[in-house]
Design an enzyme around this catalytic site. Structure first.
Site, mmCIF file in Angstrom:
data_model
loop_
_atom_site.group_PDB
_atom_site.id
_atom_site.type_symbol
_atom_site.label_atom_id
_atom_site.label_comp_id
_atom_site.label_asym_id
_atom_site.label_seq_id
_atom_site.Cartn_x
_atom_site.Cartn_y
_atom_site.Cartn_z
ATOM 1 C CB THR A 175 -0.843 -0.030 1.304
ATOM 2 O OG1 THR A 175 -1.723 -1.136 1.229
ATOM 3 C CG2 THR A 175 -1.617 1.250 1.537
ATOM 4 N NE ARG A 203 -9.252 -7.187 2.988
ATOM 5 C CZ ARG A 203 -8.257 -6.318 3.045
ATOM 6 N NH1 ARG A 203 -8.013 -5.498 2.034
ATOM 7 N NH2 ARG A 203 -7.481 -6.243 4.106
ATOM 8 C CB VAL A 204 -13.513 -2.752 1.969
ATOM 9 C CG1 VAL A 204 -12.911 -1.368 2.190
ATOM 10 C CG2 VAL A 204 -14.364 -2.761 0.699
ATOM 11 N N GLY A 205 -10.365 -3.220 3.057
ATOM 12 C CA GLY A 205 -9.465 -3.138 4.203
ATOM 13 C C GLY A 205 -9.583 -1.817 4.932
ATOM 14 C CB THR A 226 1.204 0.341 4.770
ATOM 15 O OG1 THR A 226 1.352 -0.849 3.996
ATOM 16 C CG2 THR A 226 2.478 0.548 5.578
ATOM 17 N N GLY A 227 -0.413 -2.173 5.874
ATOM 18 C CA GLY A 227 -0.355 -3.447 6.597
ATOM 19 C C GLY A 227 -1.673 -4.183 6.474
ATOM 20 N N GLY A 229 -5.184 -4.840 6.857
ATOM 21 C CA GLY A 229 -6.344 -4.004 7.160
ATOM 22 C C GLY A 229 -7.248 -4.572 8.236
HETATM 23 N N1 GLY Z 1 -3.831 -2.011 4.242
HETATM 24 C C1 GLY Z 1 -4.404 -2.382 3.028
HETATM 25 C C2 GLY Z 1 -5.449 -3.409 3.151
HETATM 26 O O1 GLY Z 1 -5.471 -4.197 4.075
HETATM 27 O O2 GLY Z 1 -6.294 -3.462 2.300
#
Ligand code: GLY
Length: 307
Positions: A175, A203-205, A226-227, A229
């Site tokens: 990300t 799927r949404v993070g 970042t990482g 989600g």
């Molecule tokens: N940090 C990005 C995600 O998990 O979608």
């Protein structure tokens, strides 16, 4: 746990960028370093010529969305069905304005659409096809689905499909994000992602969620995460980290504390960049590496590991 605990900087203008946290493959370390360095350079150019933090973070994130090494825009990871679905957010610390999108497939630069939503609509967040249609309506560039899919991501996806590569063990969350302080004292944060590899369609993070993937408030500072989600969103990582700045007296310690909180409560691997209202830098991650860059005056400090 890594951080820049021993270093403190105060700059008139500042940009910090990240290009993800995780297991950066050895043969790609240079590409990540060069990518974040260039992104910080183009963002800094905007700031030193008197441009706004909004323009600076947008410019830096667009650079990384167009660089196929990162998991954002072109080069995004593929979902289980073999398609790209992208999320992005921008938050303006001057007035807490925000725009975000989830699950877009065709807009070339998702961060531009997030900014348009913030500035030109009365709403905060759009999803899916409707968001792509909105991009078209506002004259943003759309691309074919195949534009976003690189050979590297297609090969990874095939290996995952055949069970040769575990998506979780792959765990490089590349990300991208940027935070900036401009000469007027405004801070802004933006984050953009293709999400996690082989994710379920839809799927949404954390990235498009306010306070999770990014947050900005001129009184607190700005943060981009970042990482993974699924864990980042449970502790509202970006807002939590900014809330720690006053308690810890320093954005570096604040970033470390927020990552530690996530790790102890819900696990997961993540990285954070944060900036306080004076431009002091905080960078922390609990993954093996994190690609980052920031300016120290006109010089760009960059790398994939904090020394
Ligand atoms: N940090 C990005 C995600 O998990 O979608």
């Amino acid at each position: 746990m890594n951080s820049l605990l021993s270093r403190r900087y105060t700059e008139k203008v500042r940009i910090i960028v990240h290009g993800g946290a995780g297991n950066i493959p050895k043969n790609n370390t240079g590409l990540y370093s060069v990518g974040v360095k260039k992104a910080a350079e183009v963002g800094l150019d905007v700031l030193v010529s008197g441009g706004s933090a909004l323009d600076a973070v947008e410019t830096a994130v667009v650079y990384m969305e167009n660089d196929p090494i990162f998991d954002a825009g072109k080069g995004s990871v593929l979902n289980k069905d073999g398609f790209v679905e992208m999320d992005a957010i921008i938050v303006d610390g001057a007035d807490l304005g925000m725009g975000s999108i989830a699950g877009v497939r065709r807009v070339r630069n998702p961060v531009k659409l997030a900014r348009i939503i913030m500035e030109k609509t009365d709403n905060n967040m759009f999803i899916g096809n409707s968001a792509d249609n909105l991009a078209k309506q506002f004259g943003l560039r759309l691309e074919s689905l195949s534009y976003f899919v690189t050979d590297r991501r297609r090969e990874e996806w095939e290996d995952m499909k055949e069970g040769k590569l575990d998506p979780m063990r792959r765990s490089m969350y590349s990300t991208v994000g940027a935070v900036a302080l401009d000469s007027k004292g405004n801070v802004v944060a933006a984050t953009s992602t293709g999400g996690i590899p082989f994710k379920m369609p839809g799927r949404v993070g954390d990235t498009p969620l306010i306070g999770c993937g990014a947050y900005a408030d001129n009184e607190l500072g700005a943060a981009s995460a970042t990482g993974l989600g699924e864990t980042i969103m449970k502790i509202v990582l970006s807002k939590t980290a900014l809330g720690y700045i006053k308690l810890e007296g320093d954005p570096m310690r604040a970033a470390v504390r927020a990552i530690k909180l996530m790790e102890s409560k819900v696990g997961g691997r993540a990285g954070l960049i944060i900036i306080d209202p004076k431009g002091n830098v905080g960078i922390a991650y609990n993954a093996p590496k994190m690609a980052f860059a920031f300016n120290e005056g006109n010089k760009i400090v960059y790398g994939t590991e904090i020394p």
